[in-house]
Scaffold this active site. Sequence first.
Site, mmCIF file in Angstrom:
data_model
loop_
_atom_site.group_PDB
_atom_site.id
_atom_site.type_symbol
_atom_site.label_atom_id
_atom_site.label_comp_id
_atom_site.label_asym_id
_atom_site.label_seq_id
_atom_site.Cartn_x
_atom_site.Cartn_y
_atom_site.Cartn_z
ATOM 1 N N HIS A 205 0.790 -1.084 0.042
ATOM 2 C CA HIS A 205 0.029 0.055 0.113
ATOM 3 C C HIS A 205 0.818 1.266 0.151
ATOM 4 C CE1 HIS A 205 1.092 -0.019 4.293
ATOM 5 N NE2 HIS A 205 0.747 1.143 4.372
HETATM 6 C C1 UD1 Z 1 -1.906 5.140 6.556
HETATM 7 C C2 UD1 Z 1 -0.689 5.573 6.996
HETATM 8 C C3 UD1 Z 1 0.216 4.619 6.956
HETATM 9 C C4 UD1 Z 1 -0.229 2.907 7.298
HETATM 10 C C5 UD1 Z 1 -1.536 2.655 6.638
HETATM 11 C C6 UD1 Z 1 -2.143 1.513 7.015
HETATM 12 C C7 UD1 Z 1 -0.277 8.012 7.087
HETATM 13 C C8 UD1 Z 1 0.643 8.865 6.663
HETATM 14 N N1 UD1 Z 1 -0.215 6.887 6.616
HETATM 15 O O1 UD1 Z 1 -1.405 5.079 4.998
HETATM 16 O O2 UD1 Z 1 1.504 4.832 7.772
HETATM 17 O O3 UD1 Z 1 0.851 2.056 7.134
HETATM 18 O O4 UD1 Z 1 -2.468 3.778 6.906
HETATM 19 O O5 UD1 Z 1 -3.168 1.188 6.103
HETATM 20 O O6 UD1 Z 1 -0.772 8.164 8.206
HETATM 21 N N2 UD1 Z 1 -8.866 4.820 1.898
HETATM 22 C C9 UD1 Z 1 -10.382 4.130 1.890
HETATM 23 N N3 UD1 Z 1 -10.921 3.693 2.850
HETATM 24 C C10 UD1 Z 1 -10.329 3.791 4.168
HETATM 25 C C11 UD1 Z 1 -9.194 4.494 4.296
HETATM 26 C C12 UD1 Z 1 -8.563 4.859 3.157
HETATM 27 O O7 UD1 Z 1 -10.766 4.111 0.722
HETATM 28 O O8 UD1 Z 1 -10.882 3.177 5.450
HETATM 29 C C13 UD1 Z 1 -8.419 5.548 0.909
HETATM 30 C C14 UD1 Z 1 -8.263 6.972 0.924
HETATM 31 O O9 UD1 Z 1 -9.472 7.701 0.543
HETATM 32 C C15 UD1 Z 1 -6.993 7.180 0.244
HETATM 33 C C16 UD1 Z 1 -6.299 5.923 0.245
HETATM 34 O O10 UD1 Z 1 -6.968 4.821 0.598
HETATM 35 O O11 UD1 Z 1 -7.086 7.285 -1.138
HETATM 36 C C17 UD1 Z 1 -5.091 6.075 1.418
HETATM 37 O O12 UD1 Z 1 -5.608 6.439 2.815
HETATM 38 P P1 UD1 Z 1 -4.602 7.116 3.771
HETATM 39 O O13 UD1 Z 1 -5.296 7.204 5.060
HETATM 40 O O14 UD1 Z 1 -4.571 8.492 3.111
HETATM 41 O O15 UD1 Z 1 -3.365 6.776 3.932
HETATM 42 P P2 UD1 Z 1 -2.816 4.892 3.910
HETATM 43 O O16 UD1 Z 1 -2.271 4.793 2.603
HETATM 44 O O17 UD1 Z 1 -4.009 4.209 4.312
#
Ligand code: UD1
Length: 365
Positions: A205
Site C-alpha cells: 500500500h
Molecule cells: C496510512 C498511514 C500508513 C499506514 C497505513 C495502513 C499515514 C501517513 N499513513 O496510509 O503509515 O501504514 O495507513 O493502512 O498516516 N481509503 C479508503 N478507505 C479507508 C481508508 C483509506 O478508501 O478506510 C483510501 C483513501 O481515501 C486514500 C487511500 O485509501 O485514497 C489512502 O488512505 P490514507 O489514510 O491517506 O493513507 P494510507 O495509505 O492508508
Amino acid sequence: MTILSVVGARPNFMKVAPLHRAFLASGRVHSKIVHTGQHYDARMSDVFFRQLELPQPDYYLGVGGGSHTVQTAGIMLAFEKVLEQERPDWVLVVGDVNSTVAATMVAKKMDIPVAHVEAGLRSGDRRMPEEINRLMTDAVSDLLFVTEPSGMEHLAREGVPAHKVHFTGNCMIDSLVHYRPKAAETRTVEQLGLLPQQYLLVTMHRPSNVDTAEGLTAITEMLEGAAQRTTVVFPMHPRTRQNLEKFGLAKRLSAHARILLLEPQGYLEFLHLMEHAALVLTDSGGIQEETTYLQVPCLTFRDSTERPVTVELGTNVLLADLDPKKALALLDEALAGHWKKGEIPPMWDGRAAERILHVVMSYEL
Ligand code: UD1
C-alpha cells in the site's frame, strides 16, 4: 487519572487495544478513546474495533481522506475541541500515522502531556510521510515508549532526555499474543481452500510502490511469476485497489486462477493467514514485526526499514528494488524451507501494555 488514546488508521487499533485493557484493569485510569476517522471503511476500521473488543470510541472525528495537509489539519481542528472539553491528564498516541502527529501537536500546544507508544523508530528516509510524523511526534512527547534497541539509540542521539524514554516492548505483539488462539478459530486458511505453508501472502500500500504504473506493473509481473509456483493471496488496501484499476492491471491479476484478490481482511483472519504462509511479501511496517514474532519468512519491498531488529534478529529480508526476478528467487528459497529462522526480539512478550501502565502511573510531571 484520565488518559485519552488516539487512533486513526488500521495499524493503530491493535496497539491501543492492550493499553485500553490494562488501563481498565488497573481500576485507576479513566480510559477514553478518540477515533479520528482517518480510516473509515468498515473493513479498515469497524471490524478491528469489534475483534479487538474495543468499545465504541468516545469521540469520532470523521475526518476521512484527502491530502496529508487536509487530513492533518482536519484532525487538529476537531481534536482541539475534544481537548477543550476533556482536559485529560495524558494524551496517548501510537505509531506514525497522520493522526499521531496531528493529535500530538494539538495536545502540546494546549500544554497537555503526550505519551508516544512506538517511539524512536527511524527509517532515515525523510521522503516517507511516516518518518516526518515520527520525528515530529518524538521531538515534543513527554513520555516515549520504545519497542526495539534501535529506538533507544535514535532518541539518545537526538538529545531526548533519558528519563522520558522507556524500553517497554511492543504493544502490537501484546495483541498478537492475546488474540492468536482466536485467530486460529477463524479457520481462514481452510475456508479459503489453502494449504499451510503453501501460499504466498501479499500486502502492498505504500505510495512509493503502488502510486506509479511502473511500480504496480513490476508487482503484477512478480505475482504472475509467483502464481506459477504457488497460490498467491492478496488482500488489497483501498489505495492499491484504486490504482490497480486505474492502471488497468486489476483485470490481469484477477484473470489468474492462482491469484486470490481479497478485500482487506479482519485482524483475526489476517493473523491466521500470516501464521501459515510460506512467505509474506509486504511493504507494511507492522507486518515485518508480526512475521518476526511468528517466525514466518518475510520479504519487505522497501530499501530501508525503521524496524531493523526484524532484519537483525527476525525473519525479515529487505528487497530494495522491485525486481521480480530477485523476488521470485527468494520465494523459491522460502518454498524450499531455506530461510533464516530468526529470534523473537527482547521484551516482545505480550506484556508491554502492563509496563507502560506502570510507568505512566508513577510518572511525575
Ligand atoms: C496510512 C498511514 C500508513 C499506514 C497505513 C495502513 C499515514 C501517513 N499513513 O496510509 O503509515 O501504514 O495507513 O493502512 O498516516 N481509503 C479508503 N478507505 C479507508 C481508508 C483509506 O478508501 O478506510 C483510501 C483513501 O481515501 C486514500 C487511500 O485509501 O485514497 C489512502 O488512505 P490514507 O489514510 O491517506 O493513507 P494510507 O495509505 O492508508
